[in-house]
Scaffold this motif. Structure first.
Motif, PDB file in Angstrom:
ATOM      1  N   PRO A 525     -53.720  49.552 -39.202  1.00 45.23           N
ATOM      2  CA  PRO A 525     -53.390  50.559 -38.089  1.00 45.23           C
ATOM      3  C   PRO A 525     -53.180  49.993 -36.958  1.00 45.23           C
ATOM      4  O   PRO A 525     -52.359  50.383 -36.293  1.00 45.23           O
ATOM      5  CB  PRO A 525     -54.261  51.717 -38.261  1.00 45.23           C
ATOM      6  CG  PRO A 525     -55.295  51.196 -38.932  1.00 45.23           C
ATOM      7  CD  PRO A 525     -54.780  50.086 -39.825  1.00 45.23           C
ATOM      8  N   ASP A 526     -54.186  49.460 -36.425  1.00 45.64           N
ATOM      9  CA  ASP A 526     -54.111  48.981 -35.040  1.00 45.64           C
ATOM     10  C   ASP A 526     -53.182  47.826 -34.832  1.00 45.64           C
ATOM     11  O   ASP A 526     -52.512  47.815 -33.739  1.00 45.64           O
ATOM     12  CB  ASP A 526     -55.626  48.244 -34.670  1.00 45.64           C
ATOM     13  CG  ASP A 526     -56.612  49.264 -34.578  1.00 45.64           C
ATOM     14  OD1 ASP A 526     -56.235  50.440 -34.490  1.00 45.64           O
ATOM     15  OD2 ASP A 526     -57.752  48.812 -34.752  1.00 45.64           O
ATOM     16  N   PHE A 527     -52.849  46.922 -35.656  1.00 46.10           N
ATOM     17  CA  PHE A 527     -51.759  46.003 -35.574  1.00 46.10           C
ATOM     18  C   PHE A 527     -50.600  46.242 -35.735  1.00 46.10           C
ATOM     19  O   PHE A 527     -49.458  46.066 -34.885  1.00 46.10           O
ATOM     20  CB  PHE A 527     -51.940  44.716 -36.562  1.00 46.10           C
ATOM     21  CG  PHE A 527     -53.405  44.024 -36.396  1.00 46.10           C
ATOM     22  CD1 PHE A 527     -54.104  43.886 -35.278  1.00 46.10           C
ATOM     23  CD2 PHE A 527     -54.242  43.446 -37.587  1.00 46.10           C
ATOM     24  CE1 PHE A 527     -55.238  43.269 -35.287  1.00 46.10           C
ATOM     25  CE2 PHE A 527     -55.289  42.804 -37.397  1.00 46.10           C
ATOM     26  CZ  PHE A 527     -55.794  42.599 -36.190  1.00 46.10           C
ATOM     27  N   LYS A 528     -50.282  47.550 -36.477  1.00 41.96           N
ATOM     28  CA  LYS A 528     -49.074  48.207 -36.725  1.00 41.96           C
ATOM     29  C   LYS A 528     -48.595  48.764 -35.266  1.00 41.96           C
ATOM     30  O   LYS A 528     -47.455  48.648 -34.629  1.00 41.96           O
ATOM     31  CB  LYS A 528     -48.989  49.287 -37.529  1.00 41.96           C
ATOM     32  CG  LYS A 528     -47.867  50.080 -37.895  1.00 41.96           C
ATOM     33  CD  LYS A 528     -47.854  51.106 -38.824  1.00 41.96           C
ATOM     34  CE  LYS A 528     -46.555  51.768 -39.070  1.00 41.96           C
ATOM     35  NZ  LYS A 528     -45.844  52.168 -38.142  1.00 41.96           N
ATOM     36  N   VAL A 529     -49.760  49.291 -34.576  1.00 43.57           N
ATOM     37  CA  VAL A 529     -49.242  50.126 -33.308  1.00 43.57           C
ATOM     38  C   VAL A 529     -48.929  49.019 -32.330  1.00 43.57           C
ATOM     39  O   VAL A 529     -48.009  49.103 -31.481  1.00 43.57           O
ATOM     40  CB  VAL A 529     -50.552  50.900 -32.734  1.00 43.57           C
ATOM     41  CG1 VAL A 529     -50.437  51.380 -31.208  1.00 43.57           C
ATOM     42  CG2 VAL A 529     -50.751  52.146 -33.519  1.00 43.57           C
TER      43      VAL A 529
END
Length: 650
Positions: A525-529
């Motif tokens: 989720p963090d890398f997607k953002v």
């Protein structure tokens, strides 16, 4: 609120290395700067600053970010406070929009305590310089001590009127809340009564390393009163006397520049020496020296000289605290003033050149000084002599550096006329006892070891590859380069082969198109953002500048970006080249790395899909398998093609 134009001016003017250099001693390390962590207790540098990228990373605590993040972490500033601090440092005028009453109400308690202390410092200063009572009592006292008006104003010295509620009533009339007056300790509240803590005292504000007023020290001038000579603010959310040194704000730059800190006992010692030009001096404010205070100095220098009063009792009292400095692996010297003199009185009688000359000529290595002093006291008394030897070996045992230990053992053996073997034996016993006491937990049994190993988290390969893509975009996204890809071709005989093709594109375009082609979505989720924000920036501006990009991220996102960008710097800290291990420099783009990262992610996802299909067959034996087998074979064929592109054999 601070206007956006002001914030932009602040970021344009600010140099990260200059700001952090006010708090941490930095040394050049290639194109970067390194120093000891200001957040943890350590003896080897793990704190890195990149002047080019305008970011910092503390590998021991995991913290990192831009200049604002550093001030928020180190000084516990809010975002507006950090902007205001930088604006003041770089002489930028602050433009603000009008705050509403509601916004004022939600200001946090910590900020309220700072504001109360700021008001108090200004109030006490005005009382000293502008009232008849302040001039007659407080100002005359400081003038008698030899302090100039300039020095008095610089250190914000003040006077608290000899009235029960003078300060409290003034603060309340200015709309400061009694709750915060009480929490800072400026006002004492008992039942229905309230009165000033520092009534009838000259005031010494105690500043943080960034210059904010944390608390106060007050000295009573009327010897007929039954009260403590010195009184300090009580502990609060912003004032912890064991973690601050008096004068550190005024001394920090001189300490870092001259690479030495002079440690004294009292406020006036600091002020008098500073006034005479010896500015690299701080005081423990009459409290026993603590490890936190020593680490505060260690951020700026590894060299401390402790200045003693001339009386023998004072010397012995001061000696007791120096073992703590040795434990922190600092170089310690001591300097005793002539009998009857203290740093304040000595500085008052001499100019800067004379003071500096005296310190240079009389500063002695601590171990040698202590040995000489104790041997002289023991003289011919065998029992005292034995105690002296144990005392000296105890101090040496505090030193983490084995080479220093050996040097001091040899020195002490000569001074005490005792064999080195005896001293080594005593040292070994002490060290063994220390190691034994350090062991507080029993060693895990074999079954516990197995459980610990089972509990160790496995690396998620997909997340690691996604992180690597973020790294490529941050480091090289703007760069135009040529990338080698492969196209399917047929021979005259009808056989399929891969033919290399050269494509020219910017790295971010190459990554975006390749991921879009395979409809690859980030799963972390963090890398997607981060990926979405990076691509939005490239598409909107055509480029990404790290220093401005990081400003718009949340603290957690900024910390992750810093960790990714400073990975190369982390490898520098290990000094692999000293062991003839040479780490590849990642400052220049290698197009092959971009291709390989994307292909590795494709390969991983294909293998994952194949495994899913096989599990599907295994879990549902009644399914018609032909379609699943055909789909699996297609994926395996694609896996072979990608492996060939990567130059691997499956």
């Amino acid at each position: 609120m601070i206007k956006k134009t002001t914030i932009d001016k602040v970021f344009e003017a600010t140099r990260l290395e200059e700001v952090i250099g006010d708090f941490v001693q930095l040394k050049r390390s290639g194109s970067n700067l390194k120093g000891l962590s200001p957040f943890t207790d350590e003896r080897t540098p793990s704190f890195m600053v990149s002047p080019v990228k305008q970011i910092w990373k503390d590998f021991s605590s995991g913290k990192g970010g831009n200049v604002i993040a550093f001030l928020m972490e180190h000084e516990h500033f809010s975002y507006p406070e950090a902007i205001k601090y930088l604006a003041k440092k770089y002489a930028i005028e602050i433009e603000e929009t009008q705050q509403t009453d509601e916004e004022k109400k939600i200001a946090d308690e910590r900020e309220s305590l700072y504001l109360v202390n700021k008001f108090a410092a200004e109030y006490f200063s005005n009382q000293l310089l502008k009232t008849s009572q302040g001039k007659a009592i407080g100002l005359s006292y400081f003038k008698e001590r030899g302090f100039t008006t300039e020095t008095i104003q610089k250190f914000q010295l003040g006077y608290s009127p000899d009235q029960w509620e003078a300060f409290t009533q003034e603060a309340l009339s200015k709309s400061y809340q009694l709750t915060f007056l009480e929490k800072t300790g400026l006002t004492i509240v008992k039942e229905e009564k309230k009165f000033d803590r520092f009534k009838g005292r000259v005031m010494f504000p105690i500043h943080s390393m960034s210059g904010r007023v944390l608390g106060f020290g007050g000295r009573i001038l009327d010897n007929t009163k039954k009260a403590a000579k010195y009184l300090n603010s009580p502990e609060s959310d912003i004032y912890h006397k064991s973690k601050i040194l008096y004068g550190i704000y005024f001394a920090k730059q001189a300490i870092a520049k001259q690479d030495i800190c002079y440690l004294v006992e009292g406020y006036t010692d600091v002020i008098q020496l500073h006034q005479r030009g010896v500015e690299n001096v701080v005081a423990s404010s009459g409290t026993a020296l603590t490890p936190e205070q020593i680490r505060l100095i260690k951020r700026l220098t590894n060299n401390i000289t402790v200045l003693f009063d001339g009386d023998a009792a004072g010397m012995r009292a001061s000696l007791r605290g120096i073992d703590l400095i040795l434990e922190q692996d600092l170089n310690v010297k001591v300097c005793a003033f002539p009998e009857g003199e203290d740093p304040d009185s000595f500085a008052k009688k001499n100019n800067q050149e004379q003071i500096q000359a005296f310190l240079n000529e009389n500063a002695q290595d601590f171990i040698q000084y202590k040995a000489s002093l104790l041997v002289e006291e023991a003289q011919n008394d065998p029992i005292k002599r034995a105690e002296t030897i144990r005392d000296m070996v105890g101090s040496i045992s505090k030193i983490p550096d084995a080479i220093k230990q050996e040097v001091y053992i040899k020195t002490c053996a000569k001074l005490m006329d005792i064999s080195e073997e005896i001293l080594y034996s005593s040292l070994a016993q002490l060290m063994a006892g220390k190691q034994k006491s350090d062991v507080t937990k029993p060693k895990p049994q074999p079954m516990e070891v197995v459980k610990l190993q089972e509990a160790k988290p496995r690396i998620n390969r997909q997340h690691a590859l996604e992180r690597n893509i973020i790294s490529l975009l941050l480091r090289y996204g703007n760069i135009l380069s040529e990338f080698q890809d492969f196209a399917f071709k047929l021979t005259d005989e009808g056989e399929v082969f891969l033919e290399p093709e050269i494509q020219e594109a910017k790295v971010y375009e190459k990554v975006y198109l390749d991921l879009q082609e395979d409809e690859i979505k980030f799963t972390h989720p963090d890398f997607k953002v981060l990926y979405d924000k990076i691509m939005e920036t490239f598409q909107a501006k055509g480029e990404l500048k790290v220093d401005s990009f990081i400003q718009d991220l949340s603290p957690a996102e900024a910390q992750e970006v810093t960790s990714i960008l400073m990975q190369q710097e982390r490898e520098q800290l290990h000094r692999w080249e000293d062991q003839e291990i040479y780490v590849k420099n990642k400052s220049e783009l290698e197009p092959r790395e971009v291709n390989e990262t994307i292909l590795n992610l494709r390969l991983f996802l294909i293998k994952q899909k194949v495994n899913e299909l096989l599990e599907k067959v295994k879990d549902n034996p009644e399914l018609h398998h032909e379609e699943i087998i055909m789909e699996t074979m297609d994926y395996k064929a694609l896996e072979t093609v990608i492996a060939k592109k990567l130059g691997r054999v499956l």
